[in-house]
Design an enzyme around this catalytic site. Structure first.
Site, PDB file in Angstrom:
ATOM      1  N   GLU A  36      56.190  52.277  31.172  1.00 27.52           N
ATOM      2  CA  GLU A  36      55.645  53.311  32.043  1.00 27.52           C
ATOM      3  C   GLU A  36      56.547  53.475  33.267  1.00 27.52           C
ATOM      4  OE1 GLU A  36      51.224  53.957  31.385  1.00 27.52           O
ATOM      5  OE2 GLU A  36      51.380  52.324  32.798  1.00 27.52           O
TER       6      GLU A  36
ATOM      7  N   GLY B 168      51.085  59.730  36.815  1.00 25.66           N
ATOM      8  CA  GLY B 168      50.219  60.554  37.652  1.00 25.66           C
ATOM      9  C   GLY B 168      50.960  61.615  38.446  1.00 25.66           C
TER      10      GLY B 168
ATOM     11  N   HIS C 129      49.807  46.554  34.961  1.00 20.53           N
ATOM     12  CA  HIS C 129      49.969  47.991  35.249  1.00 20.53           C
ATOM     13  C   HIS C 129      50.669  48.129  36.603  1.00 20.53           C
ATOM     14  CE1 HIS C 129      49.011  52.135  36.244  1.00 20.53           C
ATOM     15  NE2 HIS C 129      48.841  52.315  34.937  1.00 20.53           N
TER      16      HIS C 129
ATOM     17  N   ASN D  83      43.632  54.802  29.812  1.00 18.20           N
ATOM     18  CA  ASN D  83      43.414  53.983  31.003  1.00 18.20           C
ATOM     19  C   ASN D  83      42.665  54.843  32.007  1.00 18.20           C
ATOM     20  OD1 ASN D  83      43.504  52.400  33.257  1.00 18.20           O
ATOM     21  ND2 ASN D  83      45.695  52.681  33.652  1.00 18.20           N
TER      22      ASN D  83
ATOM     23  N   LYS E  25      41.381  53.933  34.755  1.00 20.56           N
ATOM     24  CA  LYS E  25      41.538  53.483  36.157  1.00 20.56           C
ATOM     25  C   LYS E  25      40.150  53.414  36.813  1.00 20.56           C
ATOM     26  CE  LYS E  25      45.999  55.661  36.031  1.00 20.56           C
ATOM     27  NZ  LYS E  25      47.191  56.036  36.762  1.00 20.56           N
TER      28      LYS E  25
ATOM     29  N   GLU F 272      50.161  49.947  39.039  1.00 21.57           N
ATOM     30  CA  GLU F 272      49.273  50.011  40.211  1.00 21.57           C
ATOM     31  C   GLU F 272      48.835  48.614  40.636  1.00 21.57           C
ATOM     32  OE1 GLU F 272      46.571  52.921  38.571  1.00 21.57           O
ATOM     33  OE2 GLU F 272      48.202  54.377  38.663  1.00 21.57           O
TER      34      GLU F 272
ATOM     35  N   SER G  99      52.250  60.569  32.459  1.00 21.07           N
ATOM     36  CA  SER G  99      51.949  62.000  32.325  1.00 21.07           C
ATOM     37  C   SER G  99      51.984  62.488  30.874  1.00 21.07           C
ATOM     38  CB  SER G  99      52.880  62.834  33.209  1.00 21.07           C
ATOM     39  OG  SER G  99      52.698  62.483  34.574  1.00 21.07           O
TER      40      SER G  99
HETATM   41  C1  PEP Z   1      48.769  55.238  33.536  1.00 17.28           C
HETATM   42  O1  PEP Z   1      48.091  55.090  34.508  1.00 17.28           O
HETATM   43  O2  PEP Z   1      48.978  54.272  32.790  1.00 17.28           O
HETATM   44  C2  PEP Z   1      49.341  56.561  33.292  1.00 17.28           C
HETATM   45  C3  PEP Z   1      50.317  56.662  32.423  1.00 17.28           C
HETATM   46  O3  PEP Z   1      48.812  57.608  33.999  1.00 17.28           O
HETATM   47  P1  PEP Z   1      49.128  59.174  33.773  1.00 17.28           P
HETATM   48  O4  PEP Z   1      48.977  59.430  32.300  1.00 17.28           O
HETATM   49  O5  PEP Z   1      48.081  59.880  34.587  1.00 17.28           O
HETATM   50  O6  PEP Z   1      50.508  59.413  34.257  1.00 17.28           O
END
Ligand code: PEP
Length: 254
Positions: free
Chosen positions: A167, A173, A95, A9, A11, A97, A212
Site C-alpha cells: 500500500e 485515501g 497498516h 478495511n 477503518k 495508519e 484508492s
Molecule cells: C487502506 O486503508 O488500506 C486503503 C487502501 O484505503 P483507500 O482504498 O481508501 O485508499
C-alpha cells in the site's frame, strides 16, 4: 494458482447497525463470487455483529489490529484468541495508519503477525513507502526492509498462509492510484524478496495492492501477474461498490 483475496478495511467507520445493513445488502451481491476470498475488516466493535451476519456465507471476517500478547494487563487491547473466538479468519497488521499515527514499528508488526498465525488467524501484513521516499528513489529499499523485518517471526512452513498488502502511502485515501505498471514493479520486487526469504512458499504467498482501489481500476490492477487481490478502504464502505471490486467489474459506483 494463487487465489485472489479482496479485503475491505472499514477503518473507524460503521456502527453495529450500519455493519448489519451492509452485510444484508452485500451478501446477496457476492454469493456467486466463487473464485476469490472476500474479507471484511470492520471496527472491533462490529466484529461480533458481522460474525453473526456472515454465518453460512463464504465471506470472511478480519480484524484491523491485534495485540501480540496472549492475555493480561493491556488496557484497550484485543488478544488473538479473542479474535478467533469471534470467528476472524484474517487480521490486518502494520497498516500505514497504525505505523504513522500510533508509531507501530516493524518489530511490533512482526510480533503481531506471528501471534495471529499461532492462533490460525491469517495475517495481512501491510508495507508501503511515502511520497517522499518514492520521489527520492527509496521505494525498493524501504519496502524491502519493512518486509524482511515485519515477516521475521513467520515460521517458514506457515509463510504460504501470510498475505502481504503493498500500500503506497501516497495512494491511500488520496484518490491517486499507482498505475498498474508501478504497482506490478513493486509487487514483482516483493515476490522476489519473499522467494529469497521463504523459498518456494514465496510463490504461494498472496500480495494485495491497496491505495484508492475502486471499481473503475480494480480489473486492470488485478490483471497484473503479481497482484493477487486488493485491500480496499473508501470504496469498501458501500456494498454496491465493494461488490463490483470483488467481481473485478468496471463501474462508477465508487
Ligand atoms: C487502506 O486503508 O488500506 C486503503 C487502501 O484505503 P483507500 O482504498 O481508501 O485508499
Amino acid at each position: 494458482m494463487r487465489r485472489p483475496v479482496i479485503a475491505a478495511n472499514w477503518k473507524m467507520f460503521k456502527t453495529t447497525g450500519e455493519a448489519q445493513a451492509f452485510a444484508e445488502a452485500f451478501l446477496p451481491l457476492v454469493k456467486d463470487a466463487q473464485e476469490v476470498d472476500v474479507v471484511l475488516a470492520p471496527p472491533a466493535t462490529a466484529l461480533s455483529t458481522l460474525s453473526r451476519a456472515l454465518e453460512g456465507s463464504a465471506v470472511h471476517l478480519a480484524s484491523q489490529n491485534v495485540c501480540a500478547e496472549e492475555e493480561g494487563a493491556f488496557t484497550g487491547e484485543i488478544a488473538p484468541r479473542m479474535l478467533t473466538d469471534l470467528g476472524c479468519r484474517y487480521g490486518i497488521v502494520g497498516h500505514s495508519e497504525r505505523r504513522t499515527l500510533y508509531g507501530e514499528t516493524d518489530e511490533q508488526v512482526a510480533a503481531k503477525a506471528a501471534a495471529l498465525l499461532s492462533h490460525d488467524v491469517l495475517p495481512i501484513v501491510c508495507v508501503g513507502e511515502t511520497l517522499e521516499q518514492r520521489e527520492t528513489g527509496q521505494t525498493f529499499a524501504v519496502v524491502g526492509v519493512q518486509l524482511q523485518e515485519s515477516l521475521a517471526k513467520i515460521p517458514p512452513d506457515r509463510a504460504a498462509q501470510v498475505v502481504v498488502a503493498y500500500e503506497p502511502i501516497w495512494a491511500i485515501g488520496t484518490g491517486k492510484t499507482a498505475t498498474p505498471e508501478i504497482a506490478q514493479e513493486v509487487h514483482a520486487m516483493i515476490r522476489e524478496r519473499l522467494r529469497e526469504q521463504f523459498g518456494a512458499a514465496g510463490d504461494e504467498m498472496r500480495i494485495q495492492y491497496g491505495g484508492s482501489v475502486k471499481p473503475a481500476n480494480a480489473k486492470v490492477l488485478m490483471g497484473q501477474p503479481d497482484i493477487d487481490g486488493a485491500l480496499v478502504g473508501g470504496a469498501s464502505l458501500d456494498p454496491e461498490s465493494f461488490s463490483q471490486i470483488v467481481h473485478f467489474e468496471d463501474g462508477d459506483a465508487a
